[in-house]
Design a protein around this motif. Structure first.
Motif, short mmCIF file in Angstrom:
data_model
loop_
_atom_site.label_atom_id
_atom_site.label_comp_id
_atom_site.label_asym_id
_atom_site.label_seq_id
_atom_site.Cartn_x
_atom_site.Cartn_y
_atom_site.Cartn_z
N LYS A 9 -2.25 2.49 -9.24
CA LYS A 9 -2.72 1.65 -8.14
C LYS A 9 -2.91 2.42 -6.84
O LYS A 9 -3.32 1.83 -5.83
CB LYS A 9 -1.75 0.49 -7.91
CG LYS A 9 -1.65 -0.45 -9.10
CD LYS A 9 -0.92 -1.74 -8.76
CE LYS A 9 -0.95 -2.72 -9.93
NZ LYS A 9 -0.32 -4.02 -9.58
N GLY A 10 -2.63 3.70 -6.84
CA GLY A 10 -2.82 4.49 -5.63
C GLY A 10 -1.82 4.19 -4.53
O GLY A 10 -2.07 4.50 -3.35
N LYS A 26 0.83 -1.21 0.00
CA LYS A 26 0.00 0.00 0.00
C LYS A 26 0.87 1.25 0.00
O LYS A 26 0.40 2.34 -0.35
CB LYS A 26 -0.93 0.01 1.21
CG LYS A 26 -1.84 -1.20 1.29
CD LYS A 26 -2.75 -1.30 0.08
CE LYS A 26 -3.67 -2.51 0.18
NZ LYS A 26 -4.49 -2.69 -1.06
N SER A 74 -5.63 7.47 3.16
CA SER A 74 -4.80 7.29 1.97
C SER A 74 -4.66 8.61 1.21
O SER A 74 -4.12 8.64 0.10
CB SER A 74 -5.40 6.22 1.04
OG SER A 74 -6.73 6.58 0.66
N ASP A 75 -5.12 9.70 1.82
CA ASP A 75 -5.05 11.02 1.21
C ASP A 75 -3.62 11.54 1.29
O ASP A 75 -3.09 11.75 2.38
CB ASP A 75 -6.00 11.96 1.95
CG ASP A 75 -5.97 13.38 1.41
OD1 ASP A 75 -5.33 13.61 0.36
OD2 ASP A 75 -6.57 14.26 2.03
N VAL A 77 1.96 4.81 -8.25
CA VAL A 77 1.18 5.92 -7.69
C VAL A 77 -0.01 6.23 -8.58
O VAL A 77 -1.15 6.36 -8.10
CB VAL A 77 2.07 7.18 -7.54
CG1 VAL A 77 1.23 8.39 -7.15
CG2 VAL A 77 3.17 6.95 -6.51
N VAL A 121 1.14 4.80 -2.14
CA VAL A 121 1.75 6.02 -1.60
C VAL A 121 3.26 5.82 -1.54
O VAL A 121 3.73 4.88 -0.88
CB VAL A 121 1.19 6.36 -0.21
CG1 VAL A 121 1.87 7.62 0.33
CG2 VAL A 121 -0.32 6.55 -0.27
#
Length: 333
Positions: free
Chosen positions: A272-273, A245, A321-322, A269, A275
Motif C-alpha cells: 500500500k505504500g 499514509k 512520499s519518496d 509498505v 511509510v
C-alpha cells in the motif's frame, strides 16, 4: 530605557487554570475554569517589569484537544503579530503540559517568523499555593525578549530551564522538574539575573524549514503502533485499514517492532505504500537502519520520540512520499 515588546498568546492548560482553592493542585480541571492570556498576565502583574507585554486572546482549552487546526491558527497569528508590530522582540505561547512538547516541535518545523518563540506551561494551576505559573510566565517572557534566543528554533521554558523543542519531553506526571531533554540536556537557564545559554541545537528549525502549512486544510493520517510483548498486529492492521499514509513504530529498544506488528507493517509498505518509521518506546537514544529494517522498507526516526516522529512524518508526507526524501528530512530536522 524602552522595554522590549513580547506578545503572549493563551491556549489554556494548567498555567491558565483556576482550582477550587490553594491546595487544589491535582483535580483543578474539574473546576472547568481557564483564564485567557490577558487574565493570566493580570494575575501576575510582575511580568510587566521585564517587557511591554501584549496579551493575545485565542482559546483556553485542555492541551490534549490541541491539534492541526490550532497549530495552523498559531502560525497565522504569529505572522500577523510580527507584521503589525515590527519591533516585536518575541512571542510566548501559554500551553498545557500534556501535549506541550508536540506543539513546540510542530511550530519549530512550521513557524515562519524570525522572532524567538517560547512555549510555556506549569505543573500547578495559577490559583495554587506555590504555583509555578507566575515564575514560568515571567521567565518565558524574559527568554523571548533575550537577543540570544534568536536562531534557536522554538524554545520550551519551565522550572527555570530552557529546552530545545526537538529534544524536550515530559517525564513526570506531577513533579515541577517534569520537562527534560534526555539525550543532551538543557540549552540554558533563566536565572534571576540573566538569561544564559550554553549550547545551540544544530538541527534545522523555524523559520528556515521547507514546511508551510498556511494553505493546508489537514495533515495526512499518521498513527503510532506501540510495541508490547504478545502484540498480534491488530492495532497496526486497524491503522492501515483506516487509511494511514504513515505509521510510526514505537518499538522495543534499540528500535524494532515485535513480529506480529512487523509482519503487518512490512506488508503495508510493500502493498500500500505506507511509510513506516521506526522509533523506540525507550524515551531516549537513536534508532538505526540495520539489515532487518532495510529488508522491511522501514525508515528510522533517529532520536525523535514516537510522538515527535509522527509530527515530522505527517509534515514530510505533505511534501513527498519518496522514502529517500523522507529519510533526508529525518536526518535534517
Amino acid at each position: 530605557m524602552q522595554k522590549p515588546k513580547v506578545a503572549v498568546i493563551g491556549t489554556g492548560g494548567t498555567i491558565c487554570s483556576i482550582g477550587v482553592g490553594p491546595f487544589d493542585i491535582l483535580d483543578y480541571g474539574a473546576n472547568e475554569c481557564m483564564l485567557h492570556a490577558d487574565e493570566v498576565v493580570a494575575k501576575f502583574p510582575e511580568v510587566h517589569a521585564h517587557a511591554e507585554v501584549i496579551p493575545v486572546r485565542y482559546k483556553a482549552v485542555p492541551s490534549p484537544n490541541i491539534h492541526f487546526a490550532v497549530w495552523k491558527d498559531l502560525v497565522l497569528m504569529m505572522d500577523d503579530l510580527v507584521a503589525k508590530t515590527p519591533d516585536l522582540a518575541g512571542i510566548v505561547i501559554l500551553h498545557g503540559t500534556a501535549s506541550l512538547e508536540e506543539t513546540a516541535y510542530f511550530l519549530s518545523l512550521t513557524a515562519k517568523v524570525a522572532v524567538p518563540i517560547v512555549v510555556v506551561g506549569s505543573q500547578r494551576p495559577a490559583s495554587a499555593l506555590s504555583t509555578d505559573a507566575g515564575m514560568n510566565l515571567a521567565n518565558a517572557i524574559r527568554t523571548a525578549a533575550a537577543p540570544a534566543s534568536r536562531g534557536l528554533g522554538v524554545l520550551v521554558l519551565l522550572n527555570d530551564e530552557i529546552h530545545a523543542a526537538r529534544e524536550v519531553t515530559k517525564t513526570s506526571t506531577f513533579r515541577l522538574q517534569t520537562f527534560r531533554s534526555p539525550d543532551f540536556g538543557v540549552l540554558g537557564h533563566a536565572d534571576g539575573d540573566t538569561i544564559v545559554f550554553y549550547r545551540k541545537p544544530i538541527r534545522r528549525a523555524a523559520p528556515e524549514t521547507e514546511f508551510d502549512i498556511r494553505a493546508l486544510d489537514a495533515l495526512p493520517r499518521v498513527d503510532i503502533v506501540y510495541a508490547y510483548t504478545g502484540s498480534d498486529g491488530t492495532a497496526a492492521r486497524a491503522f492501515v485499514e483506516a487509511g494511514a499514509k504513515g505509521v510510526v513504530s514505537a518499538g522495543f529498544a534499540p528500535g524494532f517492532a515485535g513480529q506480529g506488528d512487523a509482519d503487518v507493517l512490512k506488508a503495508a509498505v510493500a502493498e500500500k505504500g505506507v511509510v513506516v518509521v521506526q522509533s523506540t518506546r525507550a524515551g531516549s537514544g537513536r534508532t538505526f537502519r540495520g539489515k532487518r529494517l532495510r529488508e522491511m522498507g522501514f525508515l528510522i526516526a533517529d532520536n525523535l520520540n514516537p510522538q515527535k516522529a509522527r509530527l515530522l512524518l505527517s509534515l514530510a508526507l505533505t511534501r513527498t512520499s519518496d522514502p529517500a526524501e523522507i529519510e533526508r528530512m529525518f536526518l535534517t530536522y
